[in-house]
Design a protein around this motif. Structure first.
Motif, PDB file in Angstrom:
ATOM      1  N   PRO A   1      14.528  66.104  16.621  1.00 17.66           N
ATOM      2  CA  PRO A   1      13.390  66.530  17.508  1.00 17.66           C
ATOM      3  C   PRO A   1      11.906  66.213  16.861  1.00 17.66           C
ATOM      4  CG  PRO A   1      14.538  68.604  17.492  1.00 17.66           C
ATOM      5  CD  PRO A   1      14.946  67.817  16.780  1.00 17.66           C
ATOM      6  N   ILE A   2      12.282  66.758  15.856  1.00 17.16           N
ATOM      7  CA  ILE A   2      11.140  66.182  15.331  1.00 17.16           C
ATOM      8  C   ILE A   2      10.572  65.129  14.482  1.00 17.16           C
ATOM      9  CG2 ILE A   2       9.359  67.596  13.259  1.00 17.16           C
ATOM     10  CD1 ILE A   2      11.032  69.608  13.131  1.00 17.16           C
ATOM     11  N   ASP A   3      12.005  64.268  13.711  1.00 11.00           N
ATOM     12  CA  ASP A   3      11.849  63.014  13.082  1.00 11.00           C
ATOM     13  C   ASP A   3      12.889  62.474  12.995  1.00 11.00           C
ATOM     14  OD1 ASP A   3      11.891  60.840  10.967  1.00 11.00           O
ATOM     15  OD2 ASP A   3      11.494  62.299   9.064  1.00 11.00           O
ATOM     16  N   GLU A   4      13.441  61.525  13.666  1.00 11.39           N
ATOM     17  CA  GLU A   4      14.641  61.325  13.987  1.00 11.39           C
ATOM     18  C   GLU A   4      14.966  60.298  12.647  1.00 11.39           C
ATOM     19  OE1 GLU A   4      13.441  57.149  17.019  1.00 11.39           O
ATOM     20  OE2 GLU A   4      12.123  56.250  14.775  1.00 11.39           O
ATOM     21  N   ASP A   5      14.519  60.426  11.993  1.00  9.62           N
ATOM     22  CA  ASP A   5      14.673  59.604  10.440  1.00  9.62           C
ATOM     23  C   ASP A   5      15.292  61.158   9.803  1.00  9.62           C
ATOM     24  OD1 ASP A   5      14.850  57.315  11.967  1.00  9.62           O
ATOM     25  OD2 ASP A   5      13.148  57.230  10.641  1.00  9.62           O
ATOM     26  N   ALA A   6      15.311  62.226  10.232  1.00  8.81           N
ATOM     27  CA  ALA A   6      15.735  63.191   8.951  1.00  8.81           C
ATOM     28  C   ALA A   6      17.315  64.039   9.817  1.00  8.81           C
ATOM     29  CB  ALA A   6      14.287  64.240   9.578  1.00  8.81           C
ATOM     30  N   TYR A   7      17.816  64.192   8.693  1.00 13.80           N
ATOM     31  CA  TYR A   7      18.855  64.620   8.785  1.00 13.80           C
ATOM     32  C   TYR A   7      19.259  66.668   9.258  1.00 13.80           C
ATOM     33  CZ  TYR A   7      20.709  60.152   7.171  1.00 13.80           C
ATOM     34  OH  TYR A   7      21.514  59.583   6.889  1.00 13.80           O
ATOM     35  N   ILE A   8      19.729  67.109   9.757  1.00 20.95           N
ATOM     36  CA  ILE A   8      19.769  68.218   9.919  1.00 20.95           C
ATOM     37  C   ILE A   8      21.343  68.331   9.093  1.00 20.95           C
ATOM     38  CG2 ILE A   8      20.686  70.675  11.206  1.00 20.95           C
ATOM     39  CD1 ILE A   8      18.858  69.013  13.379  1.00 20.95           C
ATOM     40  N   PHE A   9      21.621  68.688   7.760  1.00 21.40           N
ATOM     41  CA  PHE A   9      23.038  69.364   7.773  1.00 21.40           C
ATOM     42  C   PHE A   9      23.587  70.592   7.857  1.00 21.40           C
ATOM     43  CE2 PHE A   9      22.050  64.985   5.171  1.00 21.40           C
ATOM     44  CZ  PHE A   9      23.375  64.995   6.014  1.00 21.40           C
ATOM     45  N   GLY A  10      23.042  71.950   7.463  1.00 20.08           N
ATOM     46  CA  GLY A  10      23.262  73.068   7.675  1.00 20.08           C
ATOM     47  C   GLY A  10      21.943  73.431   7.541  1.00 20.08           C
ATOM     48  N   GLU A  11      22.272  75.153   7.880  1.00 19.69           N
ATOM     49  CA  GLU A  11      21.191  75.675   8.511  1.00 19.69           C
ATOM     50  C   GLU A  11      19.371  76.214   7.861  1.00 19.69           C
ATOM     51  OE1 GLU A  11      23.580  79.981   7.676  1.00 19.69           O
ATOM     52  OE2 GLU A  11      24.976  79.480   9.126  1.00 19.69           O
TER      53      GLU A  11
ATOM     54  N   GLU B   1      17.643  73.265   7.598  1.00 20.89           N
ATOM     55  CA  GLU B   1      17.408  72.619   8.269  1.00 20.89           C
ATOM     56  C   GLU B   1      17.253  72.806   9.813  1.00 20.89           C
ATOM     57  OE1 GLU B   1      20.459  71.322   6.051  1.00 20.89           O
ATOM     58  OE2 GLU B   1      19.074  69.771   4.674  1.00 20.89           O
ATOM     59  N   ALA B   2      17.910  73.618  10.120  1.00 24.41           N
ATOM     60  CA  ALA B   2      18.607  73.755  11.196  1.00 24.41           C
ATOM     61  C   ALA B   2      17.193  75.265  11.731  1.00 24.41           C
ATOM     62  CB  ALA B   2      19.630  74.259  11.741  1.00 24.41           C
ATOM     63  N   LEU B   3      17.576  76.106  11.749  1.00 25.48           N
ATOM     64  CA  LEU B   3      16.140  76.657  10.943  1.00 25.48           C
ATOM     65  C   LEU B   3      14.819  76.010  11.387  1.00 25.48           C
ATOM     66  CD1 LEU B   3      15.843  80.087  10.956  1.00 25.48           C
ATOM     67  CD2 LEU B   3      16.058  79.963   8.701  1.00 25.48           C
ATOM     68  N   ASN B   4      14.085  75.544  10.442  1.00 28.02           N
ATOM     69  CA  ASN B   4      13.662  74.549  10.213  1.00 28.02           C
ATOM     70  C   ASN B   4      13.030  73.654  11.738  1.00 28.02           C
ATOM     71  OD1 ASN B   4      11.160  73.741   8.749  1.00 28.02           O
ATOM     72  ND2 ASN B   4      11.916  71.330   8.847  1.00 28.02           N
ATOM     73  N   VAL B   5      13.990  72.837  12.084  1.00 30.36           N
ATOM     74  CA  VAL B   5      13.837  72.335  13.826  1.00 30.36           C
ATOM     75  C   VAL B   5      13.554  73.523  14.468  1.00 30.36           C
ATOM     76  CG1 VAL B   5      15.014  71.453  14.798  1.00 30.36           C
ATOM     77  CG2 VAL B   5      15.152  70.170  12.605  1.00 30.36           C
ATOM     78  N   PHE B   6      14.229  74.105  14.790  1.00 29.17           N
ATOM     79  CA  PHE B   6      14.596  75.649  15.313  1.00 29.17           C
ATOM     80  C   PHE B   6      12.598  76.756  15.600  1.00 29.17           C
ATOM     81  CE2 PHE B   6      18.927  76.617  15.381  1.00 29.17           C
ATOM     82  CZ  PHE B   6      19.272  76.026  16.801  1.00 29.17           C
ATOM     83  N   ARG B   7      12.130  76.281  14.071  1.00 30.67           N
ATOM     84  CA  ARG B   7      10.745  76.912  14.184  1.00 30.67           C
ATOM     85  C   ARG B   7       9.621  75.915  14.739  1.00 30.67           C
ATOM     86  NH1 ARG B   7      12.284  79.467   8.278  1.00 30.67           N
ATOM     87  NH2 ARG B   7      12.392  81.282   8.679  1.00 30.67           N
TER      88      ARG B   7
ATOM     89  N   ASP C   1      16.783  65.385  32.306  1.00 35.03           N
ATOM     90  CA  ASP C   1      16.494  66.523  33.835  1.00 35.03           C
ATOM     91  C   ASP C   1      15.716  67.897  33.337  1.00 35.03           C
ATOM     92  OD1 ASP C   1      18.188  64.088  34.900  1.00 35.03           O
ATOM     93  OD2 ASP C   1      20.167  65.122  34.906  1.00 35.03           O
ATOM     94  N   GLY C   2      14.492  67.761  33.097  1.00 36.06           N
ATOM     95  CA  GLY C   2      14.347  69.169  32.507  1.00 36.06           C
ATOM     96  C   GLY C   2      14.049  70.484  32.636  1.00 36.06           C
ATOM     97  N   GLN C   3      15.896  70.154  31.060  1.00 35.85           N
ATOM     98  CA  GLN C   3      16.684  71.221  30.473  1.00 35.85           C
ATOM     99  C   GLN C   3      17.228  71.326  29.154  1.00 35.85           C
ATOM    100  OE1 GLN C   3      20.262  72.216  32.528  1.00 35.85           O
ATOM    101  NE2 GLN C   3      19.968  70.525  34.500  1.00 35.85           N
ATOM    102  N   PHE C   4      16.874  70.518  29.094  1.00 37.28           N
ATOM    103  CA  PHE C   4      17.295  70.130  27.293  1.00 37.28           C
ATOM    104  C   PHE C   4      16.645  68.940  26.477  1.00 37.28           C
ATOM    105  CE2 PHE C   4      20.752  68.478  29.499  1.00 37.28           C
ATOM    106  CZ  PHE C   4      21.461  67.522  29.025  1.00 37.28           C
ATOM    107  N   ALA C   5      16.715  68.571  25.939  1.00 37.80           N
ATOM    108  CA  ALA C   5      16.408  67.299  24.713  1.00 37.80           C
ATOM    109  C   ALA C   5      17.716  66.897  24.011  1.00 37.80           C
ATOM    110  CB  ALA C   5      15.238  67.644  23.870  1.00 37.80           C
ATOM    111  N   ILE C   6      17.150  65.178  23.839  1.00 36.81           N
ATOM    112  CA  ILE C   6      18.885  64.844  23.114  1.00 36.81           C
ATOM    113  C   ILE C   6      17.494  63.951  22.031  1.00 36.81           C
ATOM    114  CG2 ILE C   6      20.588  64.825  25.034  1.00 36.81           C
ATOM    115  CD1 ILE C   6      19.328  61.496  25.063  1.00 36.81           C
ATOM    116  N   ALA C   7      17.997  63.891  20.741  1.00 39.00           N
ATOM    117  CA  ALA C   7      16.885  63.330  19.482  1.00 39.00           C
ATOM    118  C   ALA C   7      18.371  62.813  18.770  1.00 39.00           C
ATOM    119  CB  ALA C   7      16.806  64.553  18.227  1.00 39.00           C
ATOM    120  N   HIS C   8      17.837  61.406  17.707  1.00 36.43           N
ATOM    121  CA  HIS C   8      18.764  60.977  16.865  1.00 36.43           C
ATOM    122  C   HIS C   8      19.278  62.233  15.524  1.00 36.43           C
ATOM    123  CE1 HIS C   8      21.635  58.283  14.783  1.00 36.43           C
ATOM    124  NE2 HIS C   8      21.291  58.508  14.285  1.00 36.43           N
ATOM    125  N   GLY C   9      18.386  62.037  14.805  1.00 35.72           N
ATOM    126  CA  GLY C   9      18.134  63.379  13.721  1.00 35.72           C
ATOM    127  C   GLY C   9      17.660  64.099  13.845  1.00 35.72           C
TER     128      GLY C   9
END
Ligand SMILES: [Fe+2]
Length: 246
Positions: free
Chosen positions: A121-131, A133-139, A111-119
């Motif tokens: 939003p950069i790599d559907e097979d990668a994991y976000i376990f902690g900060e 990985e989260a920071l890397n995705v935010f960047r 709806d033009g507002q937010f995203a959904i991803a599996h692993g």
């Protein structure tokens, strides 16, 4: 708009039924499915059919959906996961197999507002376990809000201009208000195979008007799901881990 967010169902019919019964009297407008509808559990067709029946759904694929539907071979899977995936591939009806094969890769913008991803939003097979990985995705992305799955535990990462924060919840109904000016990565947890030491099924509702995320934990007949896994001849560790929540 209220979004029902379901992730990592993993062919667990009992857990999905308990969640759907839990939300029966709650108002929601659209269901978002963050991948891994199948894999591990004993009821792949029932899981797919329950999801397909949901009104207004946006669904993306997970790594298990790819291997179970034959899009990928599963060479990165461990022995137990691969055995379950190959068993699932044989059990799926042609229609359900095609539906899984047709699921899009994330990220998908809702709806033009937010995203959904599996692993991530950069790599559907990668994991976000902690900060880290989260920071890397935010960047590497610009999404103000992204819901993700794959790691099987509920968590909220928030990035404000000068800090990253993690909110881990172990409550049965945790309510979190998204603050303005903060970017978020939110995992609703896993329905069919939680891995945070809590065996209860986990899901979320996001109210985009009040900008509130509610993460709920729901009991379900774990023993029934375990029995079915063993009766199907699937590996015992898949049954054992359901009771442990990891
Ligand atoms: Fe998963």
């Amino acid at each position: 708009m209220r979004y029902l967010i379901l992730s990592d169902i993993h062919s667990n019919r009992e857990a999905l039924a308990a969640v759907m019964s839990h939300v029966r009297r709650k108002h929601w407008d659209k269901a978002l499915v963050l991948g891994d509808v199948v894999g591990y559990g004993a009821n792949p067709n029932q899981a797919v059919e329950s999801v397909r029946k949901l009104k207004a759904i946006v669904a993306i694929r997970g790594n298990h959906d790819k291997v179970c539907s034959g899009i990928e071979t599963g060479e990165m899977f461990n022995r137990v996961a691969l055995q379950a995936a190959l068993w699932t591939r044989k059990k799926l009806t042609p229609s359900n197999l095609r539906w899984l094969q047709g699921l899009p890769e994330g990220p998908v913008i809702v709806d033009g507002q937010f995203a959904i991803a599996h692993g991530t939003p950069i790599d559907e097979d990668a994991y976000i376990f902690g900060e880290i990985e989260a920071l890397n995705v935010f960047r590497q992305t610009a999404f103000p809000l992204c819901f993700f799955g794959h790691s099987h535990f509920p968590v909220i990462f928030g990035l404000s201009p000068d800090a990253i924060q993690t909110v881990l919840t172990n409550g049965s109904a945790f309510r979190f208000r998204l603050e303005p000016g903060v970017r978020y990565l939110v995992n609703p947890g896993s329905i069919g195979q939680p891995r945070d030491g809590n065996p209860l099924a986990s899901y979320a509702i996001f109210d985009s008007d009040t900008r509130t995320v509610t993460i709920s934990r729901v009991p379900y007949p774990v023993e029934r799901a375990q029995e079915k896994i063993l009766d199907a001849g699937l590996p015992r560790p898949l049954a054992d881990r359901l009771a442990l929540g990891r």
